[in-house]
Design an enzyme around this catalytic site. Structure first.
Site, mmCIF file in Angstrom:
data_model
loop_
_atom_site.group_PDB
_atom_site.id
_atom_site.type_symbol
_atom_site.label_atom_id
_atom_site.label_comp_id
_atom_site.label_asym_id
_atom_site.label_seq_id
_atom_site.Cartn_x
_atom_site.Cartn_y
_atom_site.Cartn_z
ATOM 1 N N SER A 153 16.315 -8.182 -35.432
ATOM 2 C CA SER A 153 15.264 -7.188 -34.038
ATOM 3 C C SER A 153 14.363 -7.969 -33.808
ATOM 4 O O SER A 153 13.921 -8.705 -34.697
ATOM 5 C CB SER A 153 15.056 -6.035 -34.642
ATOM 6 O OG SER A 153 13.586 -5.832 -33.773
ATOM 7 N N TYR A 168 11.327 -1.280 -40.869
ATOM 8 C CA TYR A 168 11.876 -1.270 -40.051
ATOM 9 C C TYR A 168 11.716 -3.317 -40.262
ATOM 10 O O TYR A 168 13.079 -3.944 -40.006
ATOM 11 C CB TYR A 168 11.672 -0.774 -38.406
ATOM 12 C CG TYR A 168 12.967 -1.510 -37.596
ATOM 13 C CD1 TYR A 168 14.309 -0.586 -37.849
ATOM 14 C CD2 TYR A 168 12.273 -2.067 -36.798
ATOM 15 C CE1 TYR A 168 14.822 -1.448 -37.260
ATOM 16 C CE2 TYR A 168 13.706 -2.342 -35.621
ATOM 17 C CZ TYR A 168 14.907 -1.828 -35.969
ATOM 18 O OH TYR A 168 15.672 -2.559 -35.292
HETATM 19 P P1 NAD Z 1 22.605 3.669 -33.042
HETATM 20 O O1 NAD Z 1 21.218 4.218 -33.861
HETATM 21 O O2 NAD Z 1 23.381 3.691 -32.045
HETATM 22 O O3 NAD Z 1 23.435 2.830 -34.179
HETATM 23 C C1 NAD Z 1 23.321 2.509 -35.567
HETATM 24 C C2 NAD Z 1 24.293 3.072 -36.362
HETATM 25 O O4 NAD Z 1 23.949 2.959 -37.124
HETATM 26 C C3 NAD Z 1 25.275 4.070 -35.824
HETATM 27 O O5 NAD Z 1 26.588 4.631 -35.309
HETATM 28 C C4 NAD Z 1 24.872 5.203 -37.432
HETATM 29 O O6 NAD Z 1 25.367 6.546 -37.830
HETATM 30 C C5 NAD Z 1 25.179 3.759 -38.512
HETATM 31 N N1 NAD Z 1 24.123 3.841 -39.558
HETATM 32 C C6 NAD Z 1 23.039 4.351 -39.626
HETATM 33 N N2 NAD Z 1 23.257 4.293 -41.063
HETATM 34 C C7 NAD Z 1 24.165 3.964 -41.496
HETATM 35 C C8 NAD Z 1 24.743 3.603 -42.751
HETATM 36 N N3 NAD Z 1 24.086 3.961 -44.355
HETATM 37 N N4 NAD Z 1 26.089 3.301 -42.914
HETATM 38 C C9 NAD Z 1 27.000 2.497 -41.743
HETATM 39 N N5 NAD Z 1 26.587 2.955 -40.754
HETATM 40 C C10 NAD Z 1 25.067 3.462 -40.529
HETATM 41 O O7 NAD Z 1 20.963 2.162 -32.500
HETATM 42 P P2 NAD Z 1 21.613 1.358 -31.991
HETATM 43 O O8 NAD Z 1 20.618 0.370 -30.956
HETATM 44 O O9 NAD Z 1 22.742 0.216 -31.192
HETATM 45 O O10 NAD Z 1 21.370 -0.356 -33.547
HETATM 46 C C11 NAD Z 1 22.279 -1.194 -33.849
HETATM 47 C C12 NAD Z 1 21.654 -1.710 -34.190
HETATM 48 O O11 NAD Z 1 20.066 -3.038 -33.854
HETATM 49 C C13 NAD Z 1 20.264 -1.745 -35.975
HETATM 50 O O12 NAD Z 1 20.649 -2.515 -36.875
HETATM 51 C C14 NAD Z 1 19.066 -1.646 -34.913
HETATM 52 O O13 NAD Z 1 18.118 -2.107 -35.670
HETATM 53 C C15 NAD Z 1 19.611 -2.682 -34.093
HETATM 54 N N6 NAD Z 1 18.640 -3.072 -33.195
HETATM 55 C C16 NAD Z 1 18.319 -2.444 -32.260
HETATM 56 C C17 NAD Z 1 17.260 -2.570 -30.889
HETATM 57 C C18 NAD Z 1 17.504 -1.460 -29.807
HETATM 58 O O14 NAD Z 1 16.337 -1.943 -29.438
HETATM 59 N N7 NAD Z 1 18.257 -0.280 -29.709
HETATM 60 C C19 NAD Z 1 17.137 -3.846 -30.997
HETATM 61 C C20 NAD Z 1 16.705 -4.253 -31.939
HETATM 62 C C21 NAD Z 1 17.203 -4.326 -32.822
#
Ligand code: NAD
Length: 262
Positions: A153, A168
């Site tokens: 991130s 985080y």
């Molecule tokens: P999201 O919450 O839609 O997706 C996260 C997914 O991870 C969910 O489907 C959740 O059920 C799954 N998950 C959580 N804990 C888990 C576990 N213990 N075992 C298996 N699955 C698990 O959010 P997103 O925004 O799509 O995030 C995806 C990734 O991208 C994350 O790692 C997040 O930190 C990263 N990210 C997101 C952003 C943003 O702005 N959305 C920015 C930078 C990084």
């Protein structure tokens, strides 16, 4: 003295990728799984909810014709990960790709975050990523071919600043160091390891859709002038994972609309 060349395996016609955290409706993982399936990959969806993982896997199979598998697994549960990766290895074509996407956020300021929350964030984001990668690498080594992408991130690089705070950002920074170490140590087995570091992407991880007010705030001075989409991130991951990504290792793609230079 000649420089030794590591053995390079052929990229299979239909490689398999594991995408963790790919079941959420509007998430980066799901978009990535779909993109990879469109690119010719077989895809394993690993997420907490078994039924949701199976539903996403079936939907992607219907849309693309790709072989898929959806499994319910908490990546922080070591034995569950061992069993899940073994099933993927047994039931889908040659495992070549791993997208460490599953993650949880923590919006709590450092002075307020409790031990329980801190540990859970690291259990999922760091230890879970370690478990899945360790098991996948075992399979990659059998064929001297593997591609790993960690979803870090911008928060790791900037010290939070949007939504995630210390737990985080710290956990996501660990993913940068882990990927670079894997790149160094696993190159001789034909394995690359890279990261993407998305900026603000419009998903549900921040507890709901971004409000218009929040979007306006985020867009101030952002060179591309829009909030990122899950497809923006999926495209970067697909490149690092795919046939053309083989000479990239230890890098981080900053998929952030230029926020670093803003
Ligand atoms: P999201 O919450 O839609 O997706 C996260 C997914 O991870 C969910 O489907 C959740 O059920 C799954 N998950 C959580 N804990 C888990 C576990 N213990 N075992 C298996 N699955 C698990 O959010 P997103 O925004 O799509 O995030 C995806 C990734 O991208 C994350 O790692 C997040 O930190 C990263 N990210 C997101 C952003 C943003 O702005 N959305 C920015 C930078 C990084």
């Amino acid at each position: 003295m000649p420089v030794p060349a590591y053995p390079a395996s052929d990229f299979p016609e239909r490689p398999t990728a594991i995408v963790t955290g790919a079941a959420s409706e509007r998430g980066i993982g799901r978009a990535t799984a779909l993109r990879l399936a469109r690119d010719g990959w077989a895809v394993a969806v690993l997420d907490l909810d078994g039924a949701a993982s199976e539903a996403v896997a079936s939907e992607i199979a219907e849309q693309t014709g790709a072989p898929t598998l959806g499994l319910g697994v908490d990546i922080a549960d070591e034995q569950a990960v061992i069993d899940a990766v073994a099933r993927v290895d047994a039931e889908l074509p040659q495992l070549v790709g791993l997208v460490n996407n599953a993650g949880i956020s923590s919006p709590t300021p450092f002075t307020e975050v409790g031990t329980e929350e801190w540990k859970r964030v690291f259990d999922v984001n760091v230890h879970g990523t370690y478990f899945v990668t360790r098991e996948a690498v075992r399979a990659f080594r059998r064929h001297s071919l593997g591609r790993i992408v960690n979803v870090s991130s911008a928060s790791a690089e900037r010290g939070g600043g949007v939504y995630g705070r210390a737990a985080y950002s710290g956990s996501k920074a660990a993913l940068l160091g882990m990927a670079r170490t894997w790149a160094r140590e696993l190159g001789e087995y034909g394995i690359t390891a890279n990261c993407v570091a998305p900026g603000s992407i419009d998903t549900d991880i921040m507890g709901g859709r971004l409000s218009d007010e929040r979007k306006t705030f985020l867009l101030q001075e952002l060179p591309v002038g829009r909030v990122g989409t899950v497809e923006d991130v999926a495209g970067g991951i697909a490149y690092l994972l795919g046939r053309d990504g083989g000479y990239l290792t230890g890098v981080t793609l900053d998929i952030n609309g230029g926020s670093h230079i803003a």
